[in-house]
Design a protein around this motif. Structure first.
Motif, PDB file in Angstrom:
ATOM      1  N   ALA A   1       0.830  -1.204   0.000  1.00 41.56           N
ATOM      2  CA  ALA A   1       0.000   0.000   0.000  1.00 41.56           C
ATOM      3  C   ALA A   1       0.863   1.251   0.000  1.00 41.56           C
ATOM      4  O   ALA A   1       1.902   1.310   0.667  1.00 41.56           O
ATOM      5  N   TYR A   2       0.424   2.265  -0.741  1.00 48.78           N
ATOM      6  CA  TYR A   2       1.066   3.576  -0.795  1.00 48.78           C
ATOM      7  C   TYR A   2      -0.012   4.633  -0.552  1.00 48.78           C
ATOM      8  O   TYR A   2      -1.209   4.372  -0.717  1.00 48.78           O
ATOM      9  N   VAL A   3       0.435   5.841  -0.191  1.00 48.88           N
ATOM     10  CA  VAL A   3      -0.529   6.911   0.031  1.00 48.88           C
ATOM     11  C   VAL A   3       0.053   8.241  -0.439  1.00 48.88           C
ATOM     12  O   VAL A   3       1.241   8.524  -0.247  1.00 48.88           O
ATOM     13  N   ALA A   4      -0.795   9.025  -1.089  1.00 54.13           N
ATOM     14  CA  ALA A   4      -0.496  10.417  -1.436  1.00 54.13           C
ATOM     15  C   ALA A   4      -1.505  11.290  -0.702  1.00 54.13           C
ATOM     16  O   ALA A   4      -2.489  10.795  -0.141  1.00 54.13           O
ATOM     17  N   ARG A   5      -1.251  12.600  -0.688  1.00 55.95           N
ATOM     18  CA  ARG A   5      -2.239  13.483  -0.088  1.00 55.95           C
ATOM     19  C   ARG A   5      -2.223  14.832  -0.807  1.00 55.95           C
ATOM     20  O   ARG A   5      -1.242  15.220  -1.434  1.00 55.95           O
ATOM     21  N   VAL A   6      -3.363  15.515  -0.696  1.00 55.21           N
ATOM     22  CA  VAL A   6      -3.494  16.882  -1.203  1.00 55.21           C
ATOM     23  C   VAL A   6      -4.271  17.680  -0.168  1.00 55.21           C
ATOM     24  O   VAL A   6      -5.096  17.126   0.567  1.00 55.21           O
ATOM     25  N   PRO A   7      -4.044  18.979  -0.071  1.00 55.07           N
ATOM     26  CA  PRO A   7      -4.906  19.797   0.791  1.00 55.07           C
ATOM     27  C   PRO A   7      -6.349  19.691   0.324  1.00 55.07           C
ATOM     28  O   PRO A   7      -6.629  19.567  -0.876  1.00 55.07           O
ATOM     29  N   ARG A   8      -7.286  19.748   1.255  1.00 55.21           N
ATOM     30  CA  ARG A   8      -8.693  19.644   0.917  1.00 55.21           C
ATOM     31  C   ARG A   8      -9.051  20.646  -0.171  1.00 55.21           C
ATOM     32  O   ARG A   8      -8.661  21.806  -0.143  1.00 55.21           O
ATOM     33  N   GLY A   9      -9.795  20.171  -1.161  1.00 54.39           N
ATOM     34  CA  GLY A   9     -10.253  21.025  -2.241  1.00 54.39           C
ATOM     35  C   GLY A   9      -9.301  21.138  -3.408  1.00 54.39           C
ATOM     36  O   GLY A   9      -9.583  21.863  -4.363  1.00 54.39           O
ATOM     37  N   GLN A  10      -8.146  20.405  -3.382  1.00 52.65           N
ATOM     38  CA  GLN A  10      -7.142  20.566  -4.439  1.00 52.65           C
ATOM     39  C   GLN A  10      -6.844  19.258  -5.171  1.00 52.65           C
ATOM     40  O   GLN A  10      -5.763  19.084  -5.734  1.00 52.65           O
ATOM     41  N   LEU A  11      -7.801  18.343  -5.225  1.00 59.58           N
ATOM     42  CA  LEU A  11      -7.577  17.061  -5.889  1.00 59.58           C
ATOM     43  C   LEU A  11      -7.213  17.219  -7.360  1.00 59.58           C
ATOM     44  O   LEU A  11      -6.427  16.441  -7.906  1.00 59.58           O
ATOM     45  N   THR A  12      -7.784  18.221  -8.025  1.00 58.01           N
ATOM     46  CA  THR A  12      -7.556  18.371  -9.464  1.00 58.01           C
ATOM     47  C   THR A  12      -6.293  19.147  -9.797  1.00 58.01           C
ATOM     48  O   THR A  12      -5.997  19.376 -10.970  1.00 58.01           O
ATOM     49  N   ASP A  13      -5.528  19.555  -8.781  1.00 53.51           N
ATOM     50  CA  ASP A  13      -4.288  20.296  -9.006  1.00 53.51           C
ATOM     51  C   ASP A  13      -3.107  19.345  -8.851  1.00 53.51           C
ATOM     52  O   ASP A  13      -2.714  19.009  -7.722  1.00 53.51           O
ATOM     53  N   PRO A  14      -2.489  18.886  -9.953  1.00 51.81           N
ATOM     54  CA  PRO A  14      -1.388  17.916  -9.828  1.00 51.81           C
ATOM     55  C   PRO A  14      -0.204  18.465  -9.046  1.00 51.81           C
ATOM     56  O   PRO A  14       0.539  17.687  -8.436  1.00 51.81           O
ATOM     57  N   ALA A  15      -0.016  19.780  -9.019  1.00 46.54           N
ATOM     58  CA  ALA A  15       1.101  20.367  -8.270  1.00 46.54           C
ATOM     59  C   ALA A  15       0.890  20.266  -6.766  1.00 46.54           C
ATOM     60  O   ALA A  15       1.842  20.417  -5.999  1.00 46.54           O
ATOM     61  N   ALA A  16      -0.347  20.007  -6.320  1.00 41.79           N
ATOM     62  CA  ALA A  16      -0.646  19.919  -4.884  1.00 41.79           C
ATOM     63  C   ALA A  16      -0.421  18.522  -4.321  1.00 41.79           C
ATOM     64  O   ALA A  16      -0.434  18.345  -3.109  1.00 41.79           O
ATOM     65  N   TRP A  17      -0.201  17.539  -5.191  1.00 43.27           N
ATOM     66  CA  TRP A  17      -0.045  16.161  -4.737  1.00 43.27           C
ATOM     67  C   TRP A  17       1.344  15.956  -4.130  1.00 43.27           C
ATOM     68  O   TRP A  17       2.356  16.367  -4.692  1.00 43.27           O
ATOM     69  N   THR A  18       1.379  15.291  -2.963  1.00 40.08           N
ATOM     70  CA  THR A  18       2.636  14.845  -2.371  1.00 40.08           C
ATOM     71  C   THR A  18       2.503  13.375  -1.981  1.00 40.08           C
ATOM     72  O   THR A  18       1.390  12.877  -1.798  1.00 40.08           O
ATOM     73  N   PHE A  19       3.639  12.707  -1.843  1.00 37.78           N
ATOM     74  CA  PHE A  19       3.666  11.256  -1.696  1.00 37.78           C
ATOM     75  C   PHE A  19       4.469  10.888  -0.453  1.00 37.78           C
ATOM     76  O   PHE A  19       5.543  11.433  -0.211  1.00 37.78           O
ATOM     77  N   TYR A  20       3.926   9.935   0.338  1.00 34.17           N
ATOM     78  CA  TYR A  20       4.523   9.602   1.630  1.00 34.17           C
ATOM     79  C   TYR A  20       5.777   8.762   1.438  1.00 34.17           C
ATOM     80  O   TYR A  20       5.758   7.719   0.770  1.00 34.17           O
ATOM     81  N   THR A  21       6.874   9.217   2.042  1.00 33.45           N
ATOM     82  CA  THR A  21       8.181   8.572   1.888  1.00 33.45           C
ATOM     83  C   THR A  21       8.515   7.606   3.012  1.00 33.45           C
ATOM     84  O   THR A  21       9.579   6.997   3.017  1.00 33.45           O
ATOM     85  N   GLY A  22       7.636   7.477   3.985  1.00 29.72           N
ATOM     86  CA  GLY A  22       7.923   6.687   5.180  1.00 29.72           C
ATOM     87  C   GLY A  22       8.204   7.569   6.375  1.00 29.72           C
ATOM     88  O   GLY A  22       7.993   7.150   7.518  1.00 29.72           O
ATOM     89  N   THR A  23       8.680   8.786   6.123  1.00 23.44           N
ATOM     90  CA  THR A  23       8.939   9.741   7.202  1.00 23.44           C
ATOM     91  C   THR A  23       8.401  11.127   6.893  1.00 23.44           C
ATOM     92  O   THR A  23       8.188  11.923   7.802  1.00 23.44           O
TER      93      THR A  23
END
Length: 352
Positions: free
Chosen positions: A97-119
Motif C-alpha cells: 500500500a502507498y498513500v499520497a495526499r493533497v490539501p482539501r479542495g485541491q484534488l484536481t491540481d497535480p502540483a498539490a499532490w505529495t507522496f509519503y516517503t515513510g517519514t
C-alpha cells in the motif's frame, strides 16, 4: 459519461464530493493482456469532475502518467485538512500500500499532490514508500483518532480490517470481520467498500465487497459478478488513550537448524495521545538480551513468527486489535531442510 474510444476507456475509483462537484479518480485502460483479465493500464491517471446534482461531465485533470507506478484512488480518506489517496502495487500474492495526499479542495491540481516517503512527504511520486503489505481497498476514520483499512487478501474469502491512529500507519495486522460465502472454486471476492454514512442505530457498519469468476463466461452472470452488502460490528477507535503497536519485526539468522535459537527484534511505539511507559510518539526496540527475544525452532520447515505487545492487557489502550505484527510470508524463517507441509507458529508473548 466518461470519454472512451473503441480501444481505451477510463476506469473509475473511489469518488468524493468537493463543493458542488463530484471528483472521481480514474485511470486509463486499453485492450490487451491474457484472460481472465485482458486489460492493460496505459499509465495515465486523473481526476474526473461531474457537476452536482446534474452529474454533467466537466472534464478530466491528469494527475500522473507512469505505467509502472501505483494507481492512486482505490480509496480516498477525507480529513479536516487533507485528502489521503491510497493505492497499491502487487508483488506476487502480496500487495504493498502507498498513500499520497493533497490539501482539501485541491484534488484536481497535480502540483498539490505529495507522496509519503515513510517519514515525510515528497512531490516526486518515485520517493513513495509502502505503508503496509495489503491492498487498501477502503480506508475510513472511525472515531476521533482512529482509522480502519479494509481489504480482501489475494485469493482469500476473508474481509479483513487493519487499524491505525494515523492515516499513514503503522497499521496493525489484519483481523477477519467477515467470510464471503460465495468465494470458492472459480469465484473470488475482492474490492471492499465501506459506507459509514449509513450506520444502523446500533453502530453496525455497512461493508460491501464484490465477487467475480476466473471463467470469462461468468462475467455476464449477475448472480456471480456483483456486489454484496453486510453489516459488521466495528466500534469507533477513540485514540484518546495510550495505544501500543508493533511497527517492525525482524528475526535471524535464516536457515537455522532445529534446536538452534533465533534472535527476534521488534520495535514498539505508542501511537496514542497519552503516556504509558512510552511517551506519545516514542518507540523502543527490544534488545537481543531481553529474555523473551529468543525462540527456538523444534522442527524443520517454514515458521511464522508473531510479535505481541501487551498481550495480557496489563495496559489500558484505546485499541487492543493492533498489538501484533507478523513477519511477512516472504520473510518467514526456514529451519533445516525445506518442507512445504510443515508450518509452526512461534509467538513472542508480551513484549513490554
Amino acid at each position: 459519461m466518461l470519454p472512451a474510444t473503441p480501444n481505451t476507456w477510463w476506469w473509475p475509483n473511489d469518488p468524493v464530493v468537493e463543493g458542488n462537484d463530484l471528483r472521481v479518480p480514474v485511470y486509463q485502460m486499453t485492450n490487451g493482456g491474457a484472460q481472465p483479465f485482458p486489460l492493460v493500464f496505459t499509465g495515465l491517471q486523473g481526476i474526473a469532475t461531474f457537476s452536482l446534482p446534474s452529474l454533467i461531465f466537466k472534464g478530466i485533470s491528469t494527475s500522473l502518467d507512469d505505467p509502472t507506478g501505483p494507481i492512486y484512488g482505490q480509496s480516498i480518506l477525507q480529513t479536516a485538512d487533507y485528502d489521503y489517496i491510497y493505492s497499491s502495487v502487487a508483488d506476487g500474492l502480496v500487495s504493498h500500500a502507498y498513500v499520497a495526499r493533497v490539501p482539501r479542495g485541491q484534488l484536481t491540481d497535480p502540483a498539490a499532490w505529495t507522496f509519503y516517503t515513510g517519514t515525510d512527504w515528497s512531490t516526486d511520486p518515485h520517493d513513495s514508500q509502502p505503508i503496509a503489505d495489503v491492498n487498501p481497498q477502503a480506508v475510513i476514520q472511525r472515531g476521533a483518532g482512529g482509522f480502519a483499512m479494509f481489504y480482501v487478501p489475494t485469493f482469500s474469502n476473508e474481509v479483513q480490517v487493519a487499524y491505525s491512529c494515523s492515516p499513514t500507519g503503522p497499521w496493525s495486522d489484519g483481523t477477519s470481520i467477515y467470510t464471503a460465502p460465495q468465494a470458492g472454486g472459480n469465484i473470488y471476492a475482492y474490492g471492499t467498500a465501506v459506507h459509514p454514512e449509513i450506520d444502523d442505530a446500533t453502530g453496525q457498519l455497512l461493508v460491501s465487497y464484490d465477487t467475480n469468476s476466473f471463467d470469462p463466461a461468468d462475467a455476464s452472470k449477475v448472480d456471480i459478478y456483483r456486489p454484496h452488502f453486510v453489516r459488521v460490528n466495528l466500534p469507533p477507535v477513540t485514540g484518546t488513550e495510550p495505544n501500543l503497536v508493533v511497527t517492525s519485526v525482524t528475526a535471524g539468522p535464516s536457515g537455522v537448524k532445529p534446536g538452534q535459537p533465533v534472535t527476534i527484534s521488534a520495535t514498539i511505539k505508542n501511537v496514542g495521545t497519552t503516556a504509558t511507559p512510552l511517551m506519545p510518539g516514542q518507540s523502543r526496540t527490544v534488545t537481543p538480551d531481553f529474555p523473551k527475544a529468543t525462540w527456538t525452532a523444534t522442527t524443520a520447515g517454514y515458521h511464522s513468527l508473531v510479535a505481541a505487545v501487551d498481550s495480557t492487557s496489563q495496559i489500558y489502550e484505546s485499541s487492543d486489535v493492533d498489538n501484533t505484527r507478523s513477519l511477512t510470508p516472504a520473510h518467514r524463517l526456514m529451519a533445516g531442510r525445506t518442507d512445504p507441509h510443515q508450518h509452526r507458529r512461534g509467538r513472542v508473548p508480551g513484549l513490554p
